[in-house]
Design a protein around this motif. Structure first.
Motif, PDB file in Angstrom:
ATOM      1  N   GLU A 167      27.377  29.217 -10.907  1.00  5.30           N
ATOM      2  CA  GLU A 167      27.361  29.651  -9.513  1.00  5.30           C
ATOM      3  C   GLU A 167      27.050  28.449  -8.630  1.00  5.30           C
ATOM      4  O   GLU A 167      26.024  27.786  -8.796  1.00  5.30           O
ATOM      5  N   PHE A 168      27.936  28.168  -7.674  1.00  8.25           N
ATOM      6  CA  PHE A 168      27.797  27.020  -6.787  1.00  8.25           C
ATOM      7  C   PHE A 168      26.927  27.371  -5.578  1.00  8.25           C
ATOM      8  O   PHE A 168      26.710  28.557  -5.285  1.00  8.25           O
ATOM      9  N   ASN A 178      27.544  27.435  -2.519  1.00  3.65           N
ATOM     10  CA  ASN A 178      28.223  28.244  -1.504  1.00  3.65           C
ATOM     11  C   ASN A 178      28.536  29.664  -1.972  1.00  3.65           C
ATOM     12  O   ASN A 178      29.202  30.421  -1.265  1.00  3.65           O
ATOM     13  N   GLY A 179      28.083  30.045  -3.170  1.00  3.91           N
ATOM     14  CA  GLY A 179      28.293  31.384  -3.680  1.00  3.91           C
ATOM     15  C   GLY A 179      29.504  31.533  -4.583  1.00  3.91           C
ATOM     16  O   GLY A 179      29.663  32.572  -5.227  1.00  3.91           O
ATOM     17  N   GLU A 180      30.375  30.536  -4.653  1.00  2.63           N
ATOM     18  CA  GLU A 180      31.530  30.620  -5.537  1.00  2.63           C
ATOM     19  C   GLU A 180      31.088  30.501  -6.995  1.00  2.63           C
ATOM     20  O   GLU A 180      30.043  29.920  -7.293  1.00  2.63           O
ATOM     21  N   THR A 181      31.884  31.089  -7.909  1.00  2.00           N
ATOM     22  CA  THR A 181      31.545  31.085  -9.326  1.00  2.00           C
ATOM     23  C   THR A 181      32.697  30.535 -10.156  1.00  2.00           C
ATOM     24  O   THR A 181      33.850  30.544  -9.730  1.00  2.00           O
ATOM     25  N   GLN A 182      32.317  30.069 -11.329  1.00  2.00           N
ATOM     26  CA  GLN A 182      33.299  29.528 -12.273  1.00  2.00           C
ATOM     27  C   GLN A 182      32.840  29.845 -13.685  1.00  2.00           C
ATOM     28  O   GLN A 182      31.687  29.583 -14.052  1.00  2.00           O
ATOM     29  N   SER A 205      30.761  19.847  -4.887  1.00  2.79           N
ATOM     30  CA  SER A 205      31.394  20.296  -3.648  1.00  2.79           C
ATOM     31  C   SER A 205      30.459  20.170  -2.454  1.00  2.79           C
ATOM     32  O   SER A 205      30.877  19.827  -1.353  1.00  2.79           O
TER      33      SER A 205
END
Length: 470
Positions: free
Chosen positions: A302-303, A305-309, A326
């Motif tokens: 989880e980055f 900014n809330g994005e996930t991978q 990022s």
């Protein structure tokens, strides 16, 4: 004497559990897994002597074996009917009035009788009354709790599946409704070894077993209760304990102590430099207790900014995550590990969330030139002149000033704009005195003041008062 046979008909629990307060069952101590457990009663059901699984409405007979020490019966009868009468094998009868609270307990309601008898006479018994067909007869017998043993060595953050069974006469109790009246729980107790990290630790509740077909439970209402353990405890030696709780009886068993080892998985982080674009996280495995080369990893990043991978790492020596830089902030890594220990046992780890915190480059502050001693003295010599603050006007003074302004404005409008003169105050005084003197004359004469006598002098607009002549 006819042979005593047992069967398991645990639908009675749904009825008996509601009235358990009216029943007190003496405990019996049973060894389980070679250990003596707490004294608790044992429960089973009777099959009547004719081989039927239910007590028939017109032939309410059942046989009590000579080995039965205590008899528990629940008879349902038509609503509002009289309590039943029990006929013993010798022909004597038992009524509700015979209950003494010791050898015979009898709770009679509007539609059922709940009866407990100690040391019943062996042989055929009969119940007389308007008995419903779903009435049942119980006797105390052998009931055991069987739980899967934990491995001797387990790891922190390991997820385990365990099953528990409740058996009667070596058969699993799987009747519908049974799971609603029993609870099976488990916990870990510290062995309080001075050399272990868990010395003095509180008990750790592993959870409750369920037979509802959810989670890891394969089939609902099959008599197999399932629990998923999550071993989130400090390392050391722990004692597993299991308890079975019901309205009519209970069980508690202990298993051999187990050892909780530290998690064999760790992280190593290399943060991106000023001119680099990626952070690198290496997942390392300790080969002391596991096959480190045969591990599989899957997880989520989880980055900030809330994005996930998602990621997945298979069997390889170097397990490295490449995380794009990022922006600055907190990166969270959630990982599950699948593998085998050195004994070949499969295990699954659910590691705690691992956080990486990054910050932006520091802004260098401007370095001011050092001041000489003379400059410092001159700065100190500069006097700061305080600014005098005029005192604020009071509210009363403000009101007075406003009134004066209004009066002046009125005068200007009257004299300049309207071009009128103000009345002579002396003439007004004379007029007042004249009115007072005219009211004192006798003979009923009332002198009037001619309004026309009050004449304004057009030349100077001054009010003139003309007095009447005698």
């Amino acid at each position: 004497m006819a042979k005593f046979t047992t069967t398991i008909i645990f639908s009675l629990f749904l009825f008996v559990s509601s009235f358990a307060n009216a029943v007190n069952v003496n405990p019996v101590s049973i060894p389980v897994d070679g250990k003596q457990v707490n004294p608790v009663p044992k429960l089973a059901f009777l099959k009547n002597f004719e081989g039927s699984n239910q007590v028939k409405l017109l032939n309410n007979r059942f046989r009590v074996d000579y080995e039965v020490d205590e008899l528990l019966m629940l008879f349902f009868r038509k609503h509002g009917s009289k309590p039943i009468v029990l006929v013993r094998p010798d022909g004597s009868k038992l009524y509700t009035r015979d209950a003494d609270g010791i050898n015979l307990e009898w709770h009679a309601d509007v539609n059922f009788d709940l009866i407990r008898i100690k040391n019943p006479i062996a042989g055929p018994w009969q119940a007389l009354g308007m008995i419903e067909k779903d009435s049942k007869v119980l006797v105390l017998s052998e009931v055991e709790l069987i739980v899967d043993k934990l491995p001797d060595l387990i790891f922190q953050y390991e997820v385990l599946k365990a099953e528990a069974k409740i058996v009667n006469a070596q058969e699993i109790i799987s009747e519908s409704g049974f799971r609603s009246v029993v609870r099976v729980r488990s916990a870990l107790y510290s062995t309080n070894d001075l050399d272990q990290e868990n010395f003095g630790a509180d008990l750790y509740r592993l959870g409750e077993f369920f037979d509802d077909g959810k989670g890891l439970d394969e089939k609902p209402n099959d008599g197999v209760f399932t629990l998923s353990y999550y071993i989130d405890v400090v390392t050391g030696t722990w004692m597993p304990k299991y308890t079975l709780e019901a309205e009519l009886f209970g069980r508690e068993i202990e298993h051999e102590p187990i050892t909780v080892l530290p998690s064999p998985i760790s992280y190593k982080v290399k943060l991106a430099g000023p001119n680099e674009r990626y952070h690198y996280v290496t997942i390392e495995a300790d080969p002391m207790y596991i096959e480190a080369d045969k591990l599989m990893f899957q997880g989520l990043i989880e980055f900030p900014n809330g994005e996930t991978q998602t990621f997945s790492l298979s069997e390889q020596h170097i397990r490295e995550l490449e995380i794009f830089q990022s922006e600055f902030g907190t990166f969270k890594i959630t990982t599950e590990v699948f593998g085998n220990d050195l004994s070949g046992r499969d295990f699954k780890l659910k590691l705690p969330v691992y956080e990486i915190v990054t910050t932006g480059p520091e802004i260098e502050a401007e370095i001011l030139p050092e001041m000489s001693q003379e400059q410092l003295l001159s700065e100190k010599a500069v006097e700061v002149v305080p600014v005098e603050v005029e005192p604020e006007l009071s509210i009363g003074l403000v009101i007075l000033i406003n009134l004066i302004i209004l009066v002046i404005g009125f005068i200007i409008i009257w004299v300049v704009v309207l071009n009128k003169a103000f009345p002579n105050p002396m003439n007004l005084i004379k007029l007042i005195k004249l009115k007072k003197s005219g009211g004192d004359k006798s003979a009923g004469k009332k002198e009037k003041v001619d309004k026309n006598s009050l004449d304004l002098d057009s030349s100077d607009d001054i009010l003139d008062l003309s007095l009447p002549e005698d």
